[in-house]
Write a protein that holds these residues in place. Structure first.
Motif, PDB file in Angstrom:
ATOM      1  N   LEU A 116       0.895  -1.211   0.113  1.00  9.08           N
ATOM      2  CA  LEU A 116      -0.008   0.149   0.000  1.00  9.08           C
ATOM      3  C   LEU A 116       0.859   1.281   0.056  1.00  9.08           C
ATOM      4  O   LEU A 116       0.412   2.087  -0.732  1.00  9.08           O
ATOM      5  CB  LEU A 116      -0.750   0.073   1.141  1.00  9.08           C
ATOM      6  CG  LEU A 116      -2.138   1.072   1.547  1.00  9.08           C
ATOM      7  CD1 LEU A 116      -2.997   0.735   0.021  1.00  9.08           C
ATOM      8  CD2 LEU A 116      -2.751   0.777   2.549  1.00  9.08           C
ATOM      9  N   VAL A 117       1.857   1.313   0.626  1.00 12.87           N
ATOM     10  CA  VAL A 117       2.823   2.507   0.802  1.00 12.87           C
ATOM     11  C   VAL A 117       3.384   2.511  -0.545  1.00 12.87           C
ATOM     12  O   VAL A 117       3.510   3.614  -0.851  1.00 12.87           O
ATOM     13  CB  VAL A 117       3.898   2.269   2.048  1.00 12.87           C
ATOM     14  CG1 VAL A 117       4.823   2.997   1.769  1.00 12.87           C
ATOM     15  CG2 VAL A 117       3.164   2.409   3.114  1.00 12.87           C
ATOM     16  N   PHE A 118       4.098   1.512  -1.152  1.00 16.83           N
ATOM     17  CA  PHE A 118       4.562   1.735  -2.413  1.00 16.83           C
ATOM     18  C   PHE A 118       3.758   2.049  -3.562  1.00 16.83           C
ATOM     19  O   PHE A 118       4.050   2.865  -4.489  1.00 16.83           O
ATOM     20  CB  PHE A 118       5.416   0.372  -2.868  1.00 16.83           C
ATOM     21  CG  PHE A 118       6.445  -0.020  -1.896  1.00 16.83           C
ATOM     22  CD1 PHE A 118       7.571   0.941  -1.859  1.00 16.83           C
ATOM     23  CD2 PHE A 118       6.676  -1.324  -1.378  1.00 16.83           C
ATOM     24  CE1 PHE A 118       8.781   0.672  -1.188  1.00 16.83           C
ATOM     25  CE2 PHE A 118       7.833  -1.614  -0.776  1.00 16.83           C
ATOM     26  CZ  PHE A 118       8.722  -0.500  -0.606  1.00 16.83           C
ATOM     27  N   ALA A 119       2.490   1.524  -3.559  1.00 19.14           N
ATOM     28  CA  ALA A 119       1.396   1.956  -4.427  1.00 19.14           C
ATOM     29  C   ALA A 119       1.146   3.656  -4.289  1.00 19.14           C
ATOM     30  O   ALA A 119       1.215   4.220  -5.284  1.00 19.14           O
ATOM     31  CB  ALA A 119       0.200   1.475  -4.252  1.00 19.14           C
ATOM     32  N   GLY A 120       1.211   3.957  -3.117  1.00 19.24           N
ATOM     33  CA  GLY A 120       0.711   5.478  -2.871  1.00 19.24           C
ATOM     34  C   GLY A 120       1.928   6.256  -3.141  1.00 19.24           C
ATOM     35  O   GLY A 120       2.031   7.478  -3.868  1.00 19.24           O
ATOM     36  N   LEU A 121       3.182   5.782  -2.991  1.00 16.78           N
ATOM     37  CA  LEU A 121       4.403   6.684  -3.536  1.00 16.78           C
ATOM     38  C   LEU A 121       4.447   6.533  -4.676  1.00 16.78           C
ATOM     39  O   LEU A 121       4.877   7.532  -5.444  1.00 16.78           O
ATOM     40  CB  LEU A 121       5.658   5.873  -2.808  1.00 16.78           C
ATOM     41  CG  LEU A 121       6.854   6.432  -3.056  1.00 16.78           C
ATOM     42  CD1 LEU A 121       7.319   8.006  -2.460  1.00 16.78           C
ATOM     43  CD2 LEU A 121       8.039   5.464  -2.621  1.00 16.78           C
ATOM     44  N   ALA A 122       3.943   5.669  -5.584  1.00 18.83           N
ATOM     45  CA  ALA A 122       4.032   5.698  -7.159  1.00 18.83           C
ATOM     46  C   ALA A 122       3.012   6.575  -7.480  1.00 18.83           C
ATOM     47  O   ALA A 122       3.454   7.351  -8.353  1.00 18.83           O
ATOM     48  CB  ALA A 122       3.679   4.223  -7.601  1.00 18.83           C
ATOM     49  N   VAL A 123       2.070   6.863  -6.770  1.00 16.33           N
ATOM     50  CA  VAL A 123       1.033   7.810  -7.154  1.00 16.33           C
ATOM     51  C   VAL A 123       1.581   8.785  -7.005  1.00 16.33           C
ATOM     52  O   VAL A 123       1.497  10.066  -7.991  1.00 16.33           O
ATOM     53  CB  VAL A 123      -0.398   7.429  -6.486  1.00 16.33           C
ATOM     54  CG1 VAL A 123      -1.541   8.561  -6.906  1.00 16.33           C
ATOM     55  CG2 VAL A 123      -1.091   6.341  -7.232  1.00 16.33           C
ATOM     56  N   PHE A 124       2.089   9.185  -6.097  1.00 19.18           N
ATOM     57  CA  PHE A 124       2.754  10.754  -5.643  1.00 19.18           C
ATOM     58  C   PHE A 124       3.909  10.961  -6.898  1.00 19.18           C
ATOM     59  O   PHE A 124       3.943  12.157  -7.254  1.00 19.18           O
ATOM     60  CB  PHE A 124       3.264  10.672  -4.100  1.00 19.18           C
ATOM     61  CG  PHE A 124       2.078  10.941  -3.358  1.00 19.18           C
ATOM     62  CD1 PHE A 124       1.011  11.712  -3.481  1.00 19.18           C
ATOM     63  CD2 PHE A 124       2.368  10.295  -2.249  1.00 19.18           C
ATOM     64  CE1 PHE A 124       0.015  11.441  -2.367  1.00 19.18           C
ATOM     65  CE2 PHE A 124       1.382  10.387  -1.041  1.00 19.18           C
ATOM     66  CZ  PHE A 124       0.292  11.213  -1.080  1.00 19.18           C
ATOM     67  N   VAL A 125       4.797  10.033  -7.106  1.00 19.68           N
ATOM     68  CA  VAL A 125       5.659  10.428  -7.734  1.00 19.68           C
ATOM     69  C   VAL A 125       5.436  10.704  -9.375  1.00 19.68           C
ATOM     70  O   VAL A 125       5.798  11.570  -9.776  1.00 19.68           O
ATOM     71  CB  VAL A 125       6.737   9.188  -7.932  1.00 19.68           C
ATOM     72  CG1 VAL A 125       7.950   9.078  -9.003  1.00 19.68           C
ATOM     73  CG2 VAL A 125       7.471   8.985  -6.770  1.00 19.68           C
ATOM     74  N   VAL A 126       4.336   9.862  -9.780  1.00 18.40           N
ATOM     75  CA  VAL A 126       3.680  10.034 -11.104  1.00 18.40           C
ATOM     76  C   VAL A 126       3.215  11.592 -11.511  1.00 18.40           C
ATOM     77  O   VAL A 126       3.314  12.334 -12.442  1.00 18.40           O
ATOM     78  CB  VAL A 126       2.852   9.011 -11.398  1.00 18.40           C
ATOM     79  CG1 VAL A 126       1.995   9.299 -12.490  1.00 18.40           C
ATOM     80  CG2 VAL A 126       3.692   7.766 -11.784  1.00 18.40           C
ATOM     81  N   VAL A 127       2.240  11.682 -10.373  1.00 19.06           N
ATOM     82  CA  VAL A 127       1.630  13.117 -10.127  1.00 19.06           C
ATOM     83  C   VAL A 127       2.605  14.203  -9.986  1.00 19.06           C
ATOM     84  O   VAL A 127       2.535  15.393 -10.847  1.00 19.06           O
ATOM     85  CB  VAL A 127       0.660  13.142  -9.176  1.00 19.06           C
ATOM     86  CG1 VAL A 127       0.051  14.622  -8.847  1.00 19.06           C
ATOM     87  CG2 VAL A 127      -0.620  12.033  -9.475  1.00 19.06           C
TER      88      VAL A 127
END
Length: 168
Positions: free
Chosen positions: A21-32
């Motif tokens: 879950l943390v890695f998925a949230g981090l991926a969303v933040f990096v992409v945005v």
């Protein structure tokens, strides 16, 4: 070791899902963030991304905890089996780690209160409440693990006394 072994399995199950879950949230933040920096998205998209990730995390945490509760039900029978040395060491390390986190959150609370004393009160209040709730959960976990350890030690003592009386 039934209940304690289930505790470690349940914890590993939850930890792995929270890590994903943390890695998925981090991926969303990096992409945005990258898209916003290159001009593909407006800067306000980061605020929406934070709101979306916070909501998604809240929903996912509820589902993860429910799934863990269904998959690893807590037994109502007392755990009277003797703990082996490795499991006792695991429990002691876990208790020490949780105690370190209690100190860390306590110092964080004091530092946050000191640095935000002249700032707005609502964020200070919310941060303090969240910090105190985290401390409460950690303290309850420490107490529960210590109680399990004491129960196991008492069962070990009881078994030794019984075996000594039988051998006489």
């Amino acid at each position: 070791m039934g209940e304690i072994a289930d505790y470690f399995r349940r914890e590993r199950y939850i930890t792995r899902r929270f890590s994903l879950l943390v890695f998925a949230g981090l991926a969303v933040f990096v992409v945005v963030t990258l898209a916003s920096a290159r001009g593909y998205l407006p800067p306000s998209a980061l605020i929406w991304a934070v709101a979306f990730v916070a909501l998604a995390v809240a929903v996912a945490v509820v589902f993860i905890l429910r799934s863990a509760k269904e998959r690893f039900p807590i037994s109502s029978a007392p755990d009277d089996l003797v703990l082996d040395k490795a499991t006792r060491r695991k429990l002691r390390r876990r208790i020490l780690l949780l105690q370190i986190f209690v100190v860390f959150y306590g110092m964080g609370l004091l530092a946050g209160l000191w640095h935000a004393r002249q700032g707005p009160r609502l964020p200070l209040l919310i941060g303090s409440i969240v910090n105190l709730l985290m401390e409460l959960v950690l303290i309850k976990s420490i107490r529960r693990l210590k109680r399990k350890m004491d129960q196991a030690m008492n069962a070990d003592f009881f078994n030794r006394v019984q075996s000594a009386t039988r051998s006489e």
